[in-house]
Design a protein around this motif. Structure first.
Motif, PDB file in Angstrom:
ATOM      1  N   GLY A 108     -69.114  31.016 -36.003  1.00 54.03           N
ATOM      2  CA  GLY A 108     -70.392  31.661 -36.277  1.00 54.03           C
ATOM      3  C   GLY A 108     -71.515  31.019 -35.485  1.00 54.03           C
ATOM      4  O   GLY A 108     -72.383  31.705 -34.935  1.00 54.03           O
ATOM      5  N   ILE A 131     -77.208  40.348 -42.743  1.00 57.75           N
ATOM      6  CA  ILE A 131     -76.202  39.670 -43.570  1.00 57.75           C
ATOM      7  C   ILE A 131     -75.455  40.686 -44.425  1.00 57.75           C
ATOM      8  O   ILE A 131     -74.219  40.654 -44.521  1.00 57.75           O
ATOM      9  CB  ILE A 131     -76.856  38.575 -44.445  1.00 57.75           C
ATOM     10  N   ALA A 134     -73.100  42.563 -42.269  1.00 55.20           N
ATOM     11  CA  ALA A 134     -71.943  41.749 -41.914  1.00 55.20           C
ATOM     12  C   ALA A 134     -70.922  41.736 -43.043  1.00 55.20           C
ATOM     13  O   ALA A 134     -69.710  41.881 -42.814  1.00 55.20           O
ATOM     14  CB  ALA A 134     -72.391  40.314 -41.591  1.00 55.20           C
ATOM     15  N   VAL A 150     -73.473  38.580 -37.516  1.00 56.66           N
ATOM     16  CA  VAL A 150     -73.674  37.143 -37.719  1.00 56.66           C
ATOM     17  C   VAL A 150     -74.282  36.514 -36.467  1.00 56.66           C
ATOM     18  O   VAL A 150     -75.163  35.647 -36.552  1.00 56.66           O
ATOM     19  CB  VAL A 150     -72.335  36.451 -38.087  1.00 56.66           C
ATOM     20  N   VAL A 176     -67.330  35.966 -43.242  1.00 58.09           N
ATOM     21  CA  VAL A 176     -68.782  36.036 -43.024  1.00 58.09           C
ATOM     22  C   VAL A 176     -69.480  34.835 -43.658  1.00 58.09           C
ATOM     23  O   VAL A 176     -70.375  34.233 -43.052  1.00 58.09           O
ATOM     24  CB  VAL A 176     -69.363  37.362 -43.564  1.00 58.09           C
ATOM     25  N   TRP A 179     -68.766  31.881 -41.430  1.00 58.73           N
ATOM     26  CA  TRP A 179     -69.532  31.978 -40.178  1.00 58.73           C
ATOM     27  C   TRP A 179     -71.010  31.660 -40.414  1.00 58.73           C
ATOM     28  O   TRP A 179     -71.637  30.967 -39.617  1.00 58.73           O
ATOM     29  CB  TRP A 179     -69.408  33.389 -39.602  1.00 58.73           C
ATOM     30  N   LEU A 180     -71.537  32.188 -41.520  1.00 58.75           N
ATOM     31  CA  LEU A 180     -72.947  31.947 -41.828  1.00 58.75           C
ATOM     32  C   LEU A 180     -73.199  30.485 -42.190  1.00 58.75           C
ATOM     33  O   LEU A 180     -74.312  29.980 -42.024  1.00 58.75           O
ATOM     34  CB  LEU A 180     -73.412  32.871 -42.950  1.00 58.75           C
TER      35      LEU A 180
END
Length: 206
Positions: A108, A131, A134, A150, A176, A179-180
């Protein structure tokens, strides 16, 4: 015309540096079971991530000061990514899980850095909406769209926007969210210190 895959010599981040972190990880003897000691041992993974993030921030700073062309900055980021995302030999079950999670979060981070350098984002886009998009994309197994959203979140954070706490707290566990976590690491590093902006990165034009 030079070949697009020509190796650029740089000292922003090296394989030796990554291997040194792996050595420290092995020596930490990290285990999930012992709560009191695992937090202290787990700090090595946080520091390992921060080291990669700061190296990438130095590349970004060099690009922004016009000391490093975008094409070279992307090549160096790609080099750092290849080092940090290389498959790691098994160490122990708990450590392997931590490294896998660390590398997923860094995916990410790298997506955000690359998006920022390529300027493939709209500064007016709402981070919360990205977000949500995603998460929805991951739910429908549209992973390409998920990482694209992302990446834009990361670029906006690098541009000075803040991650909305409400959106981050409500994230369902999944790709997600991991990654965030990598984007969150970028934001934390930027808040922590801006000394990376003065670092020369020992950049050499090969």
């Amino acid at each position: 015309m030079p070949e697009s895959h020509e190796k650029i010599e740089h000292e922003f981040y090296t394989t030796d540096r990554w291997n040194n972190w792996l050595k420290q990880v092995k020596e930490s003897g990290f285990e999930f079971k012992e709560e009191e000691s695992s937090e202290k041992e787990g700090a090595v993974f946080v520091n390992m991530t921060d080291d990669v993030i700061l190296a990438c921030l130095k590349v970004i700073a060099k690009n922004e000061s016009n000391a490093l062309p975008a094409e070279d900055a992307m090549a160096i980021l790609d080099d750092i990514k290849n080092i940090a995302l290389t498959e790691v030999e098994p160490i122990s079950e708990d450590i392997d899980l931590m490294i896998e999670s660390l590398q997923t979060s860094l995916m990410g981070s790298f997506a955000g850095f690359e998006c920022y350098i390529s300027k493939d984002f709209d500064k007016e886009t709402d981070i919360g909406e990205l977000i949500n998009a995603a998460v929805e994309s991951e739910e429908t197994e549209d992973i390409d769209s998920a990482i694209y959203c992302v990446a834009q979140v990361g670029a906006l954070v690098l541009d000075g926007k803040k991650l909305p706490e409400s959106s981050m707290e409500e994230l369902p566990y999944g790709l997600v969210a991991e990654w965030l976590d990598g984007i969150d690491s970028i934001e934390a590093a930027m808040i922590g210190s801006d000394s990376y902006k003065e670092d020369d990165g020992e950049y050499d034009d090969a």
